[in-house]
Scaffold this motif. Structure first.
Motif, short mmCIF file in Angstrom:
data_model
loop_
_atom_site.label_atom_id
_atom_site.label_comp_id
_atom_site.label_asym_id
_atom_site.label_seq_id
_atom_site.Cartn_x
_atom_site.Cartn_y
_atom_site.Cartn_z
N UNK A 294 4.32 7.60 -1.84
CA UNK A 294 5.28 7.09 -0.84
C UNK A 294 4.62 5.89 -0.14
N UNK A 295 5.44 5.00 0.35
CA UNK A 295 4.96 3.79 1.01
C UNK A 295 4.15 4.09 2.27
N UNK A 296 3.17 3.24 2.49
CA UNK A 296 2.36 3.32 3.70
C UNK A 296 3.15 2.88 4.93
N UNK A 297 4.32 2.31 4.73
CA UNK A 297 5.16 1.90 5.87
C UNK A 297 5.58 3.08 6.73
N UNK A 298 5.34 4.29 6.26
CA UNK A 298 5.68 5.49 7.04
C UNK A 298 4.53 5.98 7.91
N UNK A 299 3.47 5.22 8.00
CA UNK A 299 2.28 5.66 8.72
C UNK A 299 2.60 6.09 10.15
N UNK B 42 0.84 -1.18 0.00
CA UNK B 42 0.00 0.00 0.00
C UNK B 42 0.88 1.24 0.00
N UNK B 43 0.29 2.32 -0.49
CA UNK B 43 1.05 3.56 -0.51
C UNK B 43 0.09 4.74 -0.44
N UNK B 44 0.66 5.88 -0.12
CA UNK B 44 -0.06 7.13 -0.19
C UNK B 44 0.11 7.66 -1.60
N UNK B 45 -0.97 8.05 -2.23
CA UNK B 45 -0.94 8.63 -3.57
C UNK B 45 -1.64 9.98 -3.48
N UNK B 46 -0.86 11.04 -3.49
CA UNK B 46 -1.38 12.38 -3.27
C UNK B 46 -1.30 13.19 -4.57
N UNK B 47 -2.39 13.81 -4.91
CA UNK B 47 -2.42 14.66 -6.09
C UNK B 47 -3.06 16.00 -5.77
N UNK B 48 -3.12 16.83 -6.78
CA UNK B 48 -3.81 18.11 -6.68
C UNK B 48 -4.87 18.13 -7.76
N UNK B 49 -6.09 18.40 -7.40
CA UNK B 49 -7.18 18.41 -8.37
C UNK B 49 -6.89 19.41 -9.48
N UNK B 50 -7.10 18.96 -10.71
CA UNK B 50 -6.92 19.77 -11.91
C UNK B 50 -5.49 20.22 -12.15
N UNK C 121 10.38 2.16 4.43
CA UNK C 121 9.89 3.37 5.05
C UNK C 121 11.00 4.02 5.84
N UNK C 122 11.72 4.95 5.23
CA UNK C 122 12.89 5.56 5.86
C UNK C 122 12.70 7.06 6.03
N UNK C 123 13.52 7.62 6.88
CA UNK C 123 13.51 9.08 7.06
C UNK C 123 13.84 9.76 5.74
N UNK C 124 14.83 9.25 5.03
CA UNK C 124 15.19 9.86 3.74
C UNK C 124 14.02 9.82 2.76
N UNK C 125 13.32 8.71 2.72
CA UNK C 125 12.15 8.61 1.84
C UNK C 125 11.07 9.58 2.25
N UNK D 258 11.25 4.07 11.45
CA UNK D 258 11.62 3.52 10.14
C UNK D 258 11.19 2.07 10.07
N UNK D 259 10.76 1.66 8.91
CA UNK D 259 10.29 0.30 8.70
C UNK D 259 11.46 -0.67 8.65
N UNK D 260 11.39 -1.79 9.36
CA UNK D 260 12.49 -2.75 9.36
C UNK D 260 12.74 -3.38 7.99
N UNK D 261 11.76 -3.35 7.11
CA UNK D 261 11.96 -3.92 5.77
C UNK D 261 12.64 -2.94 4.80
#
Length: 108
Positions: free
Chosen positions: A25-30, A1-9, A80-84, A74-77
Protein backbone atom coordinates in the motif's frame (compact mmCIF):
# COMPACT_ATOMS: atom_id res chain seq x y z
CA UNK A 1 7.25 4.83 -1.72
CA UNK A 2 5.09 2.12 -0.29
CA UNK A 3 4.72 -0.30 2.55
CA UNK A 4 5.61 -3.84 1.51
CA UNK A 5 4.58 -6.31 4.18
CA UNK A 6 5.23 -10.02 4.06
CA UNK A 7 5.33 -13.03 6.32
CA UNK A 8 8.62 -14.89 6.66
CA UNK A 9 8.55 -18.28 4.97
CA UNK A 10 5.07 -17.71 3.53
CA UNK A 11 4.68 -17.54 -0.25
CA UNK A 12 1.93 -15.19 -1.41
CA UNK A 13 3.05 -15.06 -5.02
CA UNK A 14 -0.15 -16.71 -6.29
CA UNK A 15 -2.52 -14.83 -4.00
CA UNK A 16 -4.49 -11.99 -5.66
CA UNK A 17 -3.64 -8.43 -4.56
CA UNK A 18 -0.30 -9.40 -3.07
CA UNK A 19 1.95 -7.73 -5.61
CA UNK A 20 4.16 -10.73 -6.25
CA UNK A 21 4.32 -12.11 -2.77
CA UNK A 22 3.81 -9.25 -0.35
CA UNK A 23 1.03 -6.95 0.79
CA UNK A 24 1.52 -3.45 -0.56
CA UNK A 25 0.00 0.00 0.00
CA UNK A 26 1.15 3.55 -0.64
CA UNK A 27 3.18 5.42 1.93
CA UNK A 28 0.74 8.32 1.45
CA UNK A 29 -1.28 6.71 4.26
CA UNK A 30 1.44 7.32 6.84
CA UNK A 31 -0.53 9.99 8.73
CA UNK A 32 -3.72 7.92 8.79
CA UNK A 33 -1.94 4.79 10.01
CA UNK A 34 -0.15 6.73 12.77
CA UNK A 35 -3.46 7.78 14.37
CA UNK A 36 -4.91 4.26 14.19
CA UNK A 37 -4.07 1.50 16.70
CA UNK A 38 -2.00 -0.29 14.04
CA UNK A 39 0.44 2.64 13.66
CA UNK A 40 2.94 2.38 10.82
CA UNK A 41 3.12 -1.03 9.13
CA UNK A 42 6.91 -0.70 9.36
CA UNK A 43 6.57 -1.06 13.14
CA UNK A 44 5.09 -4.54 12.66
CA UNK A 45 8.45 -5.91 11.47
CA UNK A 46 9.62 -8.83 13.60
CA UNK A 47 6.27 -9.34 15.35
CA UNK A 48 4.20 -12.50 15.27
CA UNK A 49 1.26 -12.21 12.90
CA UNK A 50 -1.25 -13.12 15.61
CA UNK A 51 -0.01 -10.24 17.76
CA UNK A 52 -0.39 -7.70 14.95
CA UNK A 53 -3.79 -9.09 13.88
CA UNK A 54 -5.50 -7.56 16.93
CA UNK A 55 -4.41 -3.97 16.24
CA UNK A 56 -5.02 -4.37 12.52
CA UNK A 57 -8.57 -5.56 13.27
CA UNK A 58 -9.15 -2.65 15.64
CA UNK A 59 -7.92 -0.20 13.01
CA UNK A 60 -10.10 -1.71 10.32
CA UNK A 61 -13.12 -1.49 12.63
CA UNK A 62 -12.47 2.19 13.31
CA UNK A 63 -12.21 2.96 9.59
CA UNK A 64 -15.46 1.09 8.94
CA UNK A 65 -17.37 2.64 11.85
CA UNK A 66 -16.02 6.20 11.73
CA UNK A 67 -14.68 7.00 8.24
CA UNK A 68 -15.38 10.72 8.68
CA UNK A 69 -12.83 10.88 11.49
CA UNK A 70 -10.10 9.80 9.08
CA UNK A 71 -11.02 11.64 5.87
CA UNK A 72 -8.67 14.49 6.76
CA UNK A 73 -5.76 12.04 6.44
CA UNK A 74 -6.55 11.07 2.86
CA UNK A 75 -3.88 12.13 0.41
CA UNK A 76 -4.89 15.02 -1.87
CA UNK A 77 -3.30 13.24 -4.85
CA UNK A 78 -5.75 10.32 -4.46
CA UNK A 79 -3.02 7.79 -3.69
CA UNK A 80 -3.95 7.35 -0.05
CA UNK A 81 -7.64 6.80 0.68
CA UNK A 82 -9.73 5.28 3.42
CA UNK A 83 -10.92 2.62 0.98
CA UNK A 84 -7.33 1.75 0.09
CA UNK A 85 -6.37 1.57 3.75
CA UNK A 86 -9.35 -0.67 4.50
CA UNK A 87 -8.48 -3.03 1.65
CA UNK A 88 -4.85 -3.27 2.74
CA UNK A 89 -5.71 -3.82 6.40
CA UNK A 90 -8.33 -6.45 5.52
CA UNK A 91 -5.79 -8.32 3.37
CA UNK A 92 -3.23 -8.14 6.18
CA UNK A 93 -5.80 -9.37 8.70
CA UNK A 94 -6.66 -12.40 6.57
CA UNK A 95 -2.97 -13.24 6.12
CA UNK A 96 -2.19 -12.77 9.80
CA UNK A 97 -5.11 -14.94 10.91
CA UNK A 98 -4.26 -17.60 8.32
CA UNK A 99 -0.60 -17.73 9.42
CA UNK A 100 -0.73 -16.65 13.10
CA UNK A 101 2.72 -17.91 14.05
CA UNK A 102 4.54 -16.41 11.06
CA UNK A 103 6.79 -13.42 11.61
CA UNK A 104 5.79 -10.17 9.93
CA UNK A 105 8.49 -8.55 7.84
CA UNK A 106 8.82 -5.13 6.32
CA UNK A 107 10.14 -5.96 2.86
CA UNK A 108 11.45 -2.50 2.10
Amino acid sequence: MSYDIGLKNVDFSDVPHTNGGYLNITYNLVNMFEVLPCKSPRKWDGSKAKDVAKIVGQSLQLLNDHPGDYRKYESPNGWGTIDGAKTFLAECLVAFITYPDAMVEDRD
